[in-house]
Motif scaffolding. Sequence first.
Motif, PDB file in Angstrom:
ATOM      1  N   PRO A 171       0.817  -1.218   0.000  1.00  0.00           N
ATOM      2  CA  PRO A 171       0.000   0.000   0.000  1.00  0.00           C
ATOM      3  C   PRO A 171       0.852   1.271   0.000  1.00  0.00           C
ATOM      4  N   VAL A 172       0.448   2.235  -0.806  1.00  0.00           N
ATOM      5  CA  VAL A 172       1.081   3.549  -0.836  1.00  0.00           C
ATOM      6  C   VAL A 172      -0.023   4.606  -0.862  1.00  0.00           C
ATOM      7  N   GLY A 173       0.344   5.857  -0.663  1.00  0.00           N
ATOM      8  CA  GLY A 173      -0.620   6.940  -0.784  1.00  0.00           C
ATOM      9  C   GLY A 173      -1.278   7.289   0.531  1.00  0.00           C
ATOM     10  N   ALA A 174      -2.417   7.948   0.431  1.00  0.00           N
ATOM     11  CA  ALA A 174      -3.217   8.380   1.576  1.00  0.00           C
ATOM     12  C   ALA A 174      -4.635   8.573   1.077  1.00  0.00           C
ATOM     13  N   ASP A 175      -5.559   8.761   1.994  1.00  0.00           N
ATOM     14  CA  ASP A 175      -6.908   9.131   1.610  1.00  0.00           C
ATOM     15  C   ASP A 175      -6.815  10.369   0.709  1.00  0.00           C
ATOM     16  N   PRO A 176      -7.327  10.328  -0.520  1.00  0.00           N
ATOM     17  CA  PRO A 176      -7.226  11.493  -1.397  1.00  0.00           C
ATOM     18  C   PRO A 176      -7.822  12.765  -0.803  1.00  0.00           C
ATOM     19  N   ARG A 220       8.199  -4.823  -6.295  1.00  0.00           N
ATOM     20  CA  ARG A 220       6.973  -4.799  -5.509  1.00  0.00           C
ATOM     21  C   ARG A 220       5.797  -4.399  -6.390  1.00  0.00           C
ATOM     22  N   ASP A 221       4.611  -4.673  -5.888  1.00  0.00           N
ATOM     23  CA  ASP A 221       3.365  -4.257  -6.539  1.00  0.00           C
ATOM     24  C   ASP A 221       2.766  -3.176  -5.643  1.00  0.00           C
ATOM     25  N   TYR A 222       2.902  -1.917  -6.058  1.00  0.00           N
ATOM     26  CA  TYR A 222       2.466  -0.793  -5.224  1.00  0.00           C
ATOM     27  C   TYR A 222       1.026  -0.433  -5.562  1.00  0.00           C
ATOM     28  N   VAL A 223       0.137  -0.642  -4.587  1.00  0.00           N
ATOM     29  CA  VAL A 223      -1.294  -0.387  -4.780  1.00  0.00           C
ATOM     30  C   VAL A 223      -1.712   0.767  -3.887  1.00  0.00           C
ATOM     31  N   ASP A 314      -0.095   8.795  -8.516  1.00  0.00           N
ATOM     32  CA  ASP A 314      -1.106   9.292  -7.572  1.00  0.00           C
ATOM     33  C   ASP A 314      -0.714   8.932  -6.145  1.00  0.00           C
ATOM     34  N   GLY A 315      -0.256   7.697  -5.957  1.00  0.00           N
ATOM     35  CA  GLY A 315       0.144   7.262  -4.626  1.00  0.00           C
ATOM     36  C   GLY A 315       1.308   8.069  -4.085  1.00  0.00           C
ATOM     37  N   ILE A 316       2.279   8.349  -4.941  1.00  0.00           N
ATOM     38  CA  ILE A 316       3.425   9.161  -4.520  1.00  0.00           C
ATOM     39  C   ILE A 316       2.970  10.578  -4.192  1.00  0.00           C
ATOM     40  N   ARG A 317       2.136  11.149  -5.047  1.00  0.00           N
ATOM     41  CA  ARG A 317       1.656  12.523  -4.855  1.00  0.00           C
ATOM     42  C   ARG A 317       0.857  12.648  -3.549  1.00  0.00           C
ATOM     43  N   HIS A 318      -0.048  11.703  -3.321  1.00  0.00           N
ATOM     44  CA  HIS A 318      -0.850  11.752  -2.105  1.00  0.00           C
ATOM     45  C   HIS A 318       0.006  11.514  -0.858  1.00  0.00           C
ATOM     46  N   SER A 319       1.021  10.672  -0.968  1.00  0.00           N
ATOM     47  CA  SER A 319       1.927  10.446   0.157  1.00  0.00           C
ATOM     48  C   SER A 319       2.691  11.719   0.494  1.00  0.00           C
TER      49      SER A 319
END
Length: 358
Positions: A171-176, A220-223, A314-319
């Motif tokens: 898992p990566v990112g955050a609640d948008p 890895r599989d980053y979701v 998107d995951g990187i940006r939200h993180s």
Amino acid sequence: MKVLIAGGAGFIGSTIASACLDAGVTPVILDDLSTGRAEFVRDRIFYRGDIADRQLVDRIFAEHPDIEATVHCAALIVVPDSVAHPLRYYRENVGKTVEFLDALVANGCDRFLFSSSAAIYQPGDDFAVDETSPVAANSPYAHSKAMVEQVLQDSARAYALRVVSLRYFNPVGADPRMRTGLQLARPSHVLGKMIEATRTGEPFQVTGTDWPTRDGSGIRDYVHVWDLAEAHVEALRRFDTVLAPGRAGYEVVNLGTGNGTTVRELLTAFTNVLGRPIETRLSPRRPGDSAGTYTRSERARELLGWQPRLSLEDGIRHSLQWAELRDSRLGAADQELSAADSAADGHRPALTPSPRSA
């Protein structure tokens, strides 16, 4: 629908709770706040306590007899820490889950979603796996997930229990909407380490450069965590289709994107989103590390009607967005929770959000 979310004040659990609320599902959260955050349970039904506390679990069901399912994502998750402290991981992840499951069976809750891990897989030559791939965990953390899956399979055969085990990839990112994100100031996972490097100026360490991958770094599989959360909502909605009522059963579903990304490729994507390079350093493998895997399964789409919508970028940006907000969003509720502790025994009143947390 009302669901019990164990570990619902943590990174993934709180995001699942947000996705449930957005979908009209009411979460009832059980968390001891050992790693979860009080800020993440504001204005949500919340019980502070241990999943192995039978009296507390019984009380939750007595006060919420309309709970229809349980989502279990309360666990310790740091691989190197599990190597150093295996007994703690087996006690917290396995032993307490057995106690929790016993209470759920006694309270007649027969729908169970388990947060499992793709770390249990033995990767194939191309590092792709599906739900039938061999299980070969190589850390106490991964072993604890595999052990719980065995407990759940045996329990589903013995009791009126239906289990869907969701094997997460990375898992990566955050609640948008930035309601919740990674609660740790210094996370141990690779993207968190990259973000930490941007803030401290310390080099990012590529741990392991001799894996048999296309560039030597782990794969890895980053979701995105929001996609992961929405998969839980779909699993809850379709539970009785996946596993028919009145019939005990066990099903496994991979939750990933189907794309394998190496650490070096993630670093390139990260610097592209960031807009500048970061200093890197090559380091040996860490205890418990593995080359990694990615999913080749279509089962999530077939059974849950789910597929990821958000990209790695998107995951990187939200993180990155969450990392900028984290310090201002976390902290105040710790004092509020201490005050709430003296006001109730187990069930905590909703905490009033401050303007900065709205």
